[in-house]
Design a protein around this motif. Structure first.
Motif, PDB file in Angstrom:
ATOM      1  N   GLU A  16      30.839  36.640  33.063  1.00 38.56           N
ATOM      2  CA  GLU A  16      31.524  37.655  33.864  1.00 38.56           C
ATOM      3  C   GLU A  16      32.654  38.310  33.066  1.00 38.56           C
ATOM      4  O   GLU A  16      32.862  39.521  33.150  1.00 38.56           O
ATOM      5  N   CYS A  17      33.348  37.526  32.254  1.00 37.99           N
ATOM      6  CA  CYS A  17      34.407  38.076  31.397  1.00 37.99           C
ATOM      7  C   CYS A  17      33.822  39.059  30.391  1.00 37.99           C
ATOM      8  O   CYS A  17      34.403  40.114  30.119  1.00 37.99           O
ATOM      9  N   GLU A  18      32.667  38.732  29.820  1.00 35.96           N
ATOM     10  CA  GLU A  18      32.016  39.624  28.871  1.00 35.96           C
ATOM     11  C   GLU A  18      31.624  40.939  29.535  1.00 35.96           C
ATOM     12  O   GLU A  18      31.825  42.012  28.976  1.00 35.96           O
ATOM     13  N   GLU A  19      31.059  40.842  30.728  1.00 37.70           N
ATOM     14  CA  GLU A  19      30.617  42.043  31.433  1.00 37.70           C
ATOM     15  C   GLU A  19      31.800  42.913  31.853  1.00 37.70           C
ATOM     16  O   GLU A  19      31.759  44.133  31.721  1.00 37.70           O
ATOM     17  N   ALA A  20      32.841  42.262  32.377  1.00 39.95           N
ATOM     18  CA  ALA A  20      33.997  43.011  32.862  1.00 39.95           C
ATOM     19  C   ALA A  20      34.851  43.519  31.707  1.00 39.95           C
ATOM     20  O   ALA A  20      35.465  44.585  31.804  1.00 39.95           O
ATOM     21  N   GLY A  21      34.896  42.756  30.628  1.00 42.46           N
ATOM     22  CA  GLY A  21      35.729  43.129  29.492  1.00 42.46           C
ATOM     23  C   GLY A  21      37.211  42.873  29.742  1.00 42.46           C
ATOM     24  O   GLY A  21      38.048  43.314  28.973  1.00 42.46           O
ATOM     25  N   ASN A  22      37.532  42.166  30.822  1.00 37.94           N
ATOM     26  CA  ASN A  22      38.924  41.905  31.167  1.00 37.94           C
ATOM     27  C   ASN A  22      39.037  40.470  31.691  1.00 37.94           C
ATOM     28  O   ASN A  22      38.691  40.188  32.837  1.00 37.94           O
ATOM     29  N   ILE A  23      39.524  39.570  30.856  1.00 35.02           N
ATOM     30  CA  ILE A  23      39.604  38.159  31.224  1.00 35.02           C
ATOM     31  C   ILE A  23      40.603  37.942  32.351  1.00 35.02           C
ATOM     32  O   ILE A  23      40.357  37.173  33.279  1.00 35.02           O
ATOM     33  N   SER A  24      41.720  38.639  32.304  1.00 33.57           N
ATOM     34  CA  SER A  24      42.758  38.450  33.330  1.00 33.57           C
ATOM     35  C   SER A  24      42.243  38.778  34.726  1.00 33.57           C
ATOM     36  O   SER A  24      42.542  38.075  35.696  1.00 33.57           O
ATOM     37  N   LEU A  25      41.462  39.838  34.833  1.00 36.16           N
ATOM     38  CA  LEU A  25      40.917  40.241  36.125  1.00 36.16           C
ATOM     39  C   LEU A  25      39.990  39.158  36.678  1.00 36.16           C
ATOM     40  O   LEU A  25      40.070  38.795  37.861  1.00 36.16           O
ATOM     41  N   VAL A  26      39.135  38.613  35.843  1.00 33.86           N
ATOM     42  CA  VAL A  26      38.213  37.555  36.272  1.00 33.86           C
ATOM     43  C   VAL A  26      38.995  36.310  36.679  1.00 33.86           C
ATOM     44  O   VAL A  26      38.667  35.661  37.688  1.00 33.86           O
ATOM     45  N   CYS A  27      40.045  35.991  35.938  1.00 41.46           N
ATOM     46  CA  CYS A  27      40.871  34.829  36.272  1.00 41.46           C
ATOM     47  C   CYS A  27      41.504  34.986  37.650  1.00 41.46           C
ATOM     48  O   CYS A  27      41.531  34.049  38.449  1.00 41.46           O
ATOM     49  N   ARG A  28      42.030  36.183  37.915  1.00 40.93           N
ATOM     50  CA  ARG A  28      42.646  36.430  39.223  1.00 40.93           C
ATOM     51  C   ARG A  28      41.633  36.317  40.347  1.00 40.93           C
ATOM     52  O   ARG A  28      41.924  35.764  41.412  1.00 40.93           O
ATOM     53  N   ARG A  29      40.426  36.840  40.127  1.00 37.80           N
ATOM     54  CA  ARG A  29      39.382  36.781  41.163  1.00 37.80           C
ATOM     55  C   ARG A  29      39.033  35.357  41.540  1.00 37.80           C
ATOM     56  O   ARG A  29      38.762  35.054  42.703  1.00 37.80           O
ATOM     57  N   HIS A  30      39.010  34.468  40.555  1.00 35.14           N
ATOM     58  CA  HIS A  30      38.555  33.099  40.785  1.00 35.14           C
ATOM     59  C   HIS A  30      39.691  32.084  40.867  1.00 35.14           C
ATOM     60  O   HIS A  30      39.434  30.890  41.040  1.00 35.14           O
ATOM     61  N   GLY A  31      40.931  32.546  40.712  1.00 33.14           N
ATOM     62  CA  GLY A  31      42.071  31.644  40.811  1.00 33.14           C
ATOM     63  C   GLY A  31      42.149  30.654  39.657  1.00 33.14           C
ATOM     64  O   GLY A  31      42.496  29.494  39.854  1.00 33.14           O
TER      65      GLY A  31
END
Length: 102
Positions: A16-31
């Motif tokens: 998901e981080c690869e697809e989104a290109g934004n690790i911080s956003l994925v981290c926030r989504r999943h806590g």
């Protein structure tokens, strides 16, 4: 120490981080903590299970690689033609000197 998250979940997050290109956003989504996800990405790169680059970049790299091969083949053909022309030019100069000695 036992892991709180199984391997499938970690792989899903890294993908998901690869697809989104934004690790911080994925981290926030999943806590999740950013450093944890960074570690998962680093581990996946080290083991070679990561694809390496986002899909668009992989496609672009494949196209560039294909074009490089094509250009390499074309370059080899042009070098051969140039060598042939050089030999032809030398033969013609030699014939010219024989026909018109100075």
């Amino acid at each position: 120490m036992q892991s709180r998250h199984d391997a499938a979940f970690r792989k899903q997050i890294v993908d998901e981080c690869e697809e989104a290109g934004n690790i911080s956003l994925v981290c926030r989504r999943h806590g999740l903590a950013r450093c944890t996800v960074d570690w998962w990405v680093k581990q996946q790169r080290a083991t070679g299970t990561e694809k390496g680059a986002p899909k668009d970049n992989r496609n672009m790299m494949a196209e560039m690689s294909k074009e490089m091969r094509h250009l390499g083949n074309e370059n080899a053909m042009l070098r051969k033609l140039l060598a042939d022309k050089g030999v032809e030019n030398a033969i013609l100069k030699e014939l010219l000197e024989k026909a018109n000695p100075q």
